[in-house]
Design a protein around this motif. Structure first.
Motif, mmCIF file in Angstrom:
data_model
loop_
_atom_site.group_PDB
_atom_site.id
_atom_site.type_symbol
_atom_site.label_atom_id
_atom_site.label_comp_id
_atom_site.label_asym_id
_atom_site.label_seq_id
_atom_site.Cartn_x
_atom_site.Cartn_y
_atom_site.Cartn_z
ATOM 1 N N GLY A 20 -18.050 43.623 -23.789
ATOM 2 C CA GLY A 20 -17.563 43.911 -22.402
ATOM 3 C C GLY A 20 -17.430 44.594 -22.233
ATOM 4 N N TRP A 21 -18.875 45.890 -22.437
ATOM 5 C CA TRP A 21 -19.223 47.084 -22.717
ATOM 6 C C TRP A 21 -20.386 47.129 -20.807
ATOM 7 N N TRP A 22 -19.283 47.892 -20.068
ATOM 8 C CA TRP A 22 -20.052 47.859 -19.224
ATOM 9 C C TRP A 22 -21.519 48.406 -18.869
ATOM 10 N N TRP A 23 -21.608 49.487 -19.116
ATOM 11 C CA TRP A 23 -22.952 50.145 -19.255
ATOM 12 C C TRP A 23 -24.502 49.618 -20.758
ATOM 13 N N VAL A 24 -23.503 48.534 -20.872
ATOM 14 C CA VAL A 24 -24.472 48.060 -21.696
ATOM 15 C C VAL A 24 -26.203 47.453 -20.460
ATOM 16 N N ASP A 25 -25.781 46.724 -19.721
ATOM 17 C CA ASP A 25 -26.651 46.187 -18.618
ATOM 18 C C ASP A 25 -27.422 47.100 -17.827
ATOM 19 N N ALA A 26 -26.525 48.083 -17.515
ATOM 20 C CA ALA A 26 -27.531 49.229 -17.030
ATOM 21 C C ALA A 26 -28.929 49.688 -17.779
ATOM 22 N N ILE A 27 -28.183 50.333 -19.123
ATOM 23 C CA ILE A 27 -29.055 50.739 -19.940
ATOM 24 C C ILE A 27 -30.533 49.659 -20.752
ATOM 25 N N THR A 28 -30.112 48.483 -20.630
ATOM 26 C CA THR A 28 -30.657 47.353 -21.088
ATOM 27 C C THR A 28 -32.149 47.638 -19.936
ATOM 28 N N SER A 29 -31.215 47.481 -18.988
ATOM 29 C CA SER A 29 -32.210 47.444 -17.566
ATOM 30 C C SER A 29 -33.305 48.526 -17.947
ATOM 31 N N LEU A 30 -32.700 49.670 -17.863
ATOM 32 C CA LEU A 30 -34.192 50.698 -18.101
ATOM 33 C C LEU A 30 -34.825 50.630 -19.423
ATOM 34 N N TRP A 31 -34.389 49.964 -20.361
ATOM 35 C CA TRP A 31 -35.519 49.521 -21.467
ATOM 36 C C TRP A 31 -36.053 48.936 -20.596
ATOM 37 N N ILE A 32 -36.381 47.892 -20.457
ATOM 38 C CA ILE A 32 -36.849 46.797 -19.472
ATOM 39 C C ILE A 32 -37.631 47.682 -18.760
ATOM 40 N N ALA A 33 -37.424 48.441 -18.089
ATOM 41 C CA ALA A 33 -38.189 49.216 -16.343
ATOM 42 C C ALA A 33 -39.277 49.841 -17.470
ATOM 43 N N TYR A 34 -38.824 50.655 -19.325
ATOM 44 C CA TYR A 34 -39.428 50.889 -19.986
ATOM 45 C C TYR A 34 -40.521 50.299 -20.153
ATOM 46 N N PHE A 35 -40.886 49.132 -20.497
ATOM 47 C CA PHE A 35 -42.078 48.082 -20.392
ATOM 48 C C PHE A 35 -43.408 47.995 -19.229
ATOM 49 N N ALA A 36 -41.666 47.543 -18.190
ATOM 50 C CA ALA A 36 -42.752 47.546 -16.783
ATOM 51 C C ALA A 36 -43.626 48.436 -16.969
ATOM 52 N N VAL A 37 -43.333 49.544 -17.069
ATOM 53 C CA VAL A 37 -44.021 51.358 -16.804
ATOM 54 C C VAL A 37 -45.132 50.979 -17.448
ATOM 55 N N ARG A 38 -45.203 50.697 -18.876
ATOM 56 C CA ARG A 38 -46.264 50.475 -19.304
ATOM 57 C C ARG A 38 -47.333 50.065 -19.417
ATOM 58 N N GLU A 39 -46.357 49.248 -19.155
ATOM 59 C CA GLU A 39 -47.295 47.497 -18.516
ATOM 60 C C GLU A 39 -48.565 47.774 -17.952
ATOM 61 N N GLY A 40 -47.878 48.371 -16.577
ATOM 62 C CA GLY A 40 -48.371 48.579 -15.434
ATOM 63 C C GLY A 40 -49.674 49.648 -15.178
ATOM 64 N N VAL A 41 -49.458 50.355 -15.956
ATOM 65 C CA VAL A 41 -50.535 51.901 -16.459
ATOM 66 C C VAL A 41 -51.581 51.229 -17.152
ATOM 67 N N GLU A 42 -51.372 50.406 -17.966
ATOM 68 C CA GLU A 42 -52.346 50.153 -18.994
ATOM 69 C C GLU A 42 -53.259 49.067 -18.197
ATOM 70 N N ALA A 43 -52.754 48.086 -16.959
ATOM 71 C CA ALA A 43 -53.318 47.192 -16.115
ATOM 72 C C ALA A 43 -54.292 49.044 -15.311
ATOM 73 N N ILE A 44 -53.362 49.200 -15.049
ATOM 74 C CA ILE A 44 -54.380 49.700 -13.808
ATOM 75 C C ILE A 44 -55.539 50.293 -14.578
ATOM 76 N N GLN A 45 -55.063 50.453 -16.108
ATOM 77 C CA GLN A 45 -56.219 51.059 -16.980
ATOM 78 C C GLN A 45 -57.585 50.329 -16.432
ATOM 79 N N GLU A 46 -57.074 49.468 -17.214
ATOM 80 C CA GLU A 46 -58.209 48.146 -16.784
ATOM 81 C C GLU A 46 -59.072 47.809 -16.563
ATOM 82 N N ALA A 47 -58.367 48.091 -14.929
ATOM 83 C CA ALA A 47 -58.699 47.761 -13.517
ATOM 84 C C ALA A 47 -59.680 48.764 -13.355
#
Length: 235
Positions: A173-200
């Motif tokens: 029931g840790w209240w902060w886990v959800d937000a920290i998990t979200s930030l980690w997901i955002a990291y993946f999204a940024v890396r993925e997005g930058v790589e896609a733009i480089q491919e473009a």
């Protein structure tokens, strides 16, 4: 002939991926909203982006399957990579802002058995789709399809990260886990997005350079800069 067969395989794999993204997005967003889970909702939002990316990639594959010119295929390739990259960066920005707001307000997510089940299913399925997309992308020379394969494996990373967050929330029931998990997901999204733009940025040149080995001319009329540099160095 072999090229055509592989393109058709790519289309079939992409339709399977699109169908799963529809299910994943719908279930994740509904379960996320019900459980007040930013991480689960963000996972669903990322699935929507991948759904759009999948549809654009299908357009690129159908462009080649219908025998369009190399230039038309290159343009479709480039457009699909740009759309994927920009969309992912936008969703990452939303996730980051929402995560910091959740941390500031001490927002707490509820447990979600549906979310856990979805994360497990995605964590198993996406690596399989990723391997198939990358293999076919290599065979048909599609950077966009290979990038989408990379997106699929990142989706698996997101699913495992989401699973860890949901399990910790359920158990402790840790209240902060959800937000920290979200930030980690955002990291993946940024890396993925930058790589896609480089491919473009490199997609057009890479497509035009597909020709006879050692040739610096893409189609008899224009010179591909990367091929020209390689040609100069090799002289």
């Amino acid at each position: 002939m072999e090229q055509t067969i592989q393109v058709k395989k790519g289309i079939a794999i992409e339709w399977i991926s699109v169908a799963w993204m529809v299910v994943e997005a719908a279930v994740a967003i509904e379960a996320g909203l019900a459980a007040h889970s930013l991480a689960l909702t963000a996972f669903g939002a990322d699935s929507l982006i991948e759904l759009v990316a999948g549809m654009v990639l299908l357009w690129r594959l159908y462009t080649e399957a219908n025998g369009k010119s190399a230039m038309r295929v290159a343009r479709a390739e480039k457009a699909s990579s740009w759309i994927v990259g920009i969309s992912l960066l936008l969703i990452a920005l939303y996730i980051i802002i929402a995560s910091f707001h959740a941390l500031q307000t001490h927002s707490k997510a509820e447990s979600s058995i549906t979310g856990i089940s979805l994360a497990i299913a995605s964590g198993i399925l996406m690596p399989i789709l990723s391997k198939l997309k990358i293999n076919i992308g290599n065979q048909i020379g599609s950077q966009a399809l290979k990038a989408d394969g990379a997106c699929s494996i990142v989706c698996a990373y997101m699913a495992w990260t989401l699973l860890a967050g949901l399990v910790l929330t359920t158990l402790f029931g840790w209240w902060w886990v959800d937000a920290i998990t979200s930030l980690w997901i955002a990291y993946f999204a940024v890396r993925e997005g930058v790589e896609a733009i480089q491919e473009a940025k490199g997609a057009l040149c890479l497509m035009l350079c597909r020709g006879k080995p050692g040739s610096i001319f893409s189609n008899g009329r224009s010179i591909c800069p990367r091929a020209f540099i390689r040609w100069i160095v090799g002289q």
